[in-house]
Every structure is written in structure tokens, then in C-alpha cells.
Enzyme design. Structure first.
Site, PDB file in Angstrom:
ATOM      1  N   LEU A  70      72.417 -19.869   7.075  1.00 46.95           N
ATOM      2  CA  LEU A  70      72.047 -18.475   7.281  1.00 46.95           C
ATOM      3  C   LEU A  70      73.004 -17.540   6.545  1.00 46.95           C
ATOM      4  O   LEU A  70      74.215 -17.730   6.568  1.00 46.95           O
ATOM      5  CB  LEU A  70      72.077 -18.159   8.778  1.00 46.95           C
ATOM      6  CG  LEU A  70      71.572 -16.801   9.218  1.00 46.95           C
ATOM      7  CD1 LEU A  70      70.108 -16.625   8.834  1.00 46.95           C
ATOM      8  CD2 LEU A  70      71.744 -16.649  10.719  1.00 46.95           C
ATOM      9  N   GLY A  71      72.452 -16.546   5.895  1.00 46.40           N
ATOM     10  CA  GLY A  71      73.277 -15.563   5.220  1.00 46.40           C
ATOM     11  C   GLY A  71      72.444 -14.481   4.570  1.00 46.40           C
ATOM     12  O   GLY A  71      71.244 -14.627   4.383  1.00 46.40           O
ATOM     13  N   TYR A  76      83.376 -10.577   1.960  1.00 46.75           N
ATOM     14  CA  TYR A  76      82.547 -11.781   1.948  1.00 46.75           C
ATOM     15  C   TYR A  76      83.363 -13.008   2.342  1.00 46.75           C
ATOM     16  O   TYR A  76      82.981 -13.766   3.238  1.00 46.75           O
ATOM     17  CB  TYR A  76      81.933 -11.971   0.556  1.00 46.75           C
ATOM     18  CG  TYR A  76      81.010 -13.161   0.464  1.00 46.75           C
ATOM     19  CD1 TYR A  76      79.692 -13.071   0.875  1.00 46.75           C
ATOM     20  CD2 TYR A  76      81.467 -14.383  -0.032  1.00 46.75           C
ATOM     21  CE1 TYR A  76      78.841 -14.165   0.799  1.00 46.75           C
ATOM     22  CE2 TYR A  76      80.628 -15.477  -0.118  1.00 46.75           C
ATOM     23  CZ  TYR A  76      79.316 -15.362   0.306  1.00 46.75           C
ATOM     24  OH  TYR A  76      78.486 -16.451   0.228  1.00 46.75           O
ATOM     25  N   LYS A 113      83.215 -15.223   5.925  1.00 44.92           N
ATOM     26  CA  LYS A 113      82.952 -16.664   5.860  1.00 44.92           C
ATOM     27  C   LYS A 113      84.074 -17.449   6.539  1.00 44.92           C
ATOM     28  O   LYS A 113      83.825 -18.418   7.255  1.00 44.92           O
ATOM     29  CB  LYS A 113      82.760 -17.128   4.414  1.00 44.92           C
ATOM     30  CG  LYS A 113      81.506 -16.587   3.751  1.00 44.92           C
ATOM     31  CD  LYS A 113      80.266 -17.062   4.443  1.00 44.92           C
ATOM     32  CE  LYS A 113      79.014 -16.650   3.688  1.00 44.92           C
ATOM     33  NZ  LYS A 113      77.785 -17.089   4.346  1.00 44.92           N
ATOM     34  N   LEU A 161      75.899 -20.750  -6.105  1.00 42.75           N
ATOM     35  CA  LEU A 161      74.681 -21.539  -5.922  1.00 42.75           C
ATOM     36  C   LEU A 161      73.719 -21.286  -7.067  1.00 42.75           C
ATOM     37  O   LEU A 161      73.376 -20.135  -7.355  1.00 42.75           O
ATOM     38  CB  LEU A 161      74.011 -21.176  -4.592  1.00 42.75           C
ATOM     39  CG  LEU A 161      74.823 -21.484  -3.344  1.00 42.75           C
ATOM     40  CD1 LEU A 161      74.152 -20.878  -2.117  1.00 42.75           C
ATOM     41  CD2 LEU A 161      75.021 -22.972  -3.170  1.00 42.75           C
ATOM     42  N   ARG A 213      68.353 -10.102  -8.166  1.00 44.22           N
ATOM     43  CA  ARG A 213      69.799  -9.920  -8.050  1.00 44.22           C
ATOM     44  C   ARG A 213      70.354 -10.019  -9.467  1.00 44.22           C
ATOM     45  O   ARG A 213      70.821 -11.076  -9.884  1.00 44.22           O
ATOM     46  CB  ARG A 213      70.423 -10.996  -7.163  1.00 44.22           C
ATOM     47  CG  ARG A 213      70.021 -10.912  -5.706  1.00 44.22           C
ATOM     48  CD  ARG A 213      70.774 -11.962  -4.922  1.00 44.22           C
ATOM     49  NE  ARG A 213      70.391 -11.972  -3.524  1.00 44.22           N
ATOM     50  CZ  ARG A 213      70.859 -12.833  -2.657  1.00 44.22           C
ATOM     51  NH1 ARG A 213      71.720 -13.758  -3.027  1.00 44.22           N
ATOM     52  NH2 ARG A 213      70.473 -12.787  -1.402  1.00 44.22           N
TER      53      ARG A 213
END
Length: 170
Positions: A26-27, A77, A81, A104, A112
Site C-alpha cells: 500500500l502506498g 518519504y 517508510k 520500481l 508521473r
């Protein structure tokens, strides 16, 4: 699959019962959700899901985090995390696997532009240094599954990008 309302997650506790293993990827992004929304999704929702999973009998929780996660980071960020990694570990699973992938590599439906440019550049770099700066999402998924079927190396195992690549080949 069960669709839940994350704003009312405790009302969906039954969806978290009866599972030996939990996977969490999830993010969101700060650009999409704002600072408060990012923290709520990436830290609070994940921590609450982990707590519900443990209460429901989950023994092994597998969390996708981020390379560089550190609760002391000055970058929002990475700090969030790191915070969520600590919160998930504190839940007390028999086993907890945390994956810290680099950038990723994936195709997204949403636009984006900065991430797209980074992916293009890192896609070329990955040909020379395949495990250093990026990882395909399919490799992360395979590593998550492999982490469950292979014996663990302790109660908490943190897999950095190179280890994700190795395990993703299994």
C-alpha cells in the site's frame, strides 16, 4: 478479494481473519494525496492493517517499503517508510519480511512525468548495473512470494534491492 474502506478499517476486521500470511504494498504519493494524505496512507493505514492482520491470526507479514527507509531521515518519504517499518515490526508477528526496493520499474496508468523520465534513464542503467538502482515490480512480487516459501533468517528480515533481485529469481 474484499473491498474495504480504509477510513473505517476497524469495521472490516473480519477481512483480516484466518490468513497465515499478509502482503502489503500500500502506498500513494505526496503529489496525489498531500502531506497528510501520504502519511495517512503510507504509515497509518499500513500499521492499522498490520495490527488487524496480527489480531486475525496472521503469522508472517511481508511489507514493501523503500530503499533508504529511515525514521530519522529529513526526507518525508524515507522518514514515513522508516516509521511504518518500525510500527509493523512492533506488532509482533512471528515473522516479518521487509523489502526495500529501489526505483520500481513498471507501467502506470497515471501520469508521473518525473518518474517516467527516471525510469527511462534507469532502464538504460539497469542494463549495465541490473541490481543497483531499480527493480521491475514483477521481481519484487516474486521475491515477496519467495520470502514466504523459503525459511526465514530471523524474526525480522530486511531485504535490500540486491537481495530482492536474487530472491526474485527463485
Amino acid at each position: 478479494q474484499v473491498v474495504v474502506d480504509f477510513e473505517q478499517l476497524s469495521e472490516h476486521a473480519a477481512a483480516f481473519r484466518g490468513h497465515d500470511v499478509g502482503f502489503c504494498c500500500l502506498g500513494t504519493t505526496r503529489a496525489k494525496a498531500g502531506v497528510d494524505g501520504f502519511i495517512r496512507v503510507d504509515r497509518d493505514y499500513v500499521a492499522q492493517a498490520a495490527e488487524l492482520a496480527r489480531a486475525g491470526g496472521c503469522k508472517h507479514f511481508v511489507l514493501q517499503s523503500s530503499q533508504g527507509a529511515n525514521q530519522q531521515s529529513c526526507f518525508l518519504y524515507l522518514r514515513v517508510k522508516g516509521e511504518v517499518e518500525n510500527l509493523v515490526q512492533a506488532v509482533g508477528f512471528d515473522r516479518c519480511t521487509i523489502l526495500r526496493p529501489a526505483v520500481l520499474l513498471c507501467k502506470r496508468q497515471e501520469s508521473r512525468p518525473t518518474e517516467w523520465m527516471a525510469q527511462q534513464f534507469l532502464g538504460v542503467v539497469a542494463r549495465v548495473f541490473p541490481t543497483t538502482y531499480s527493480v521491475p515490480v514483477e521481481t519484487v512480487a516474486r521475491a515477496m512470494v519467495a520470502s514466504v516459501v523459503q525459511p526465514g533468517k530471523g524474526k525480522v528480515e530486511v531485504l535490500e534491492n540486491g537481495a530482492i533481485h536474487e530472491l526474485g529469481k527463485a
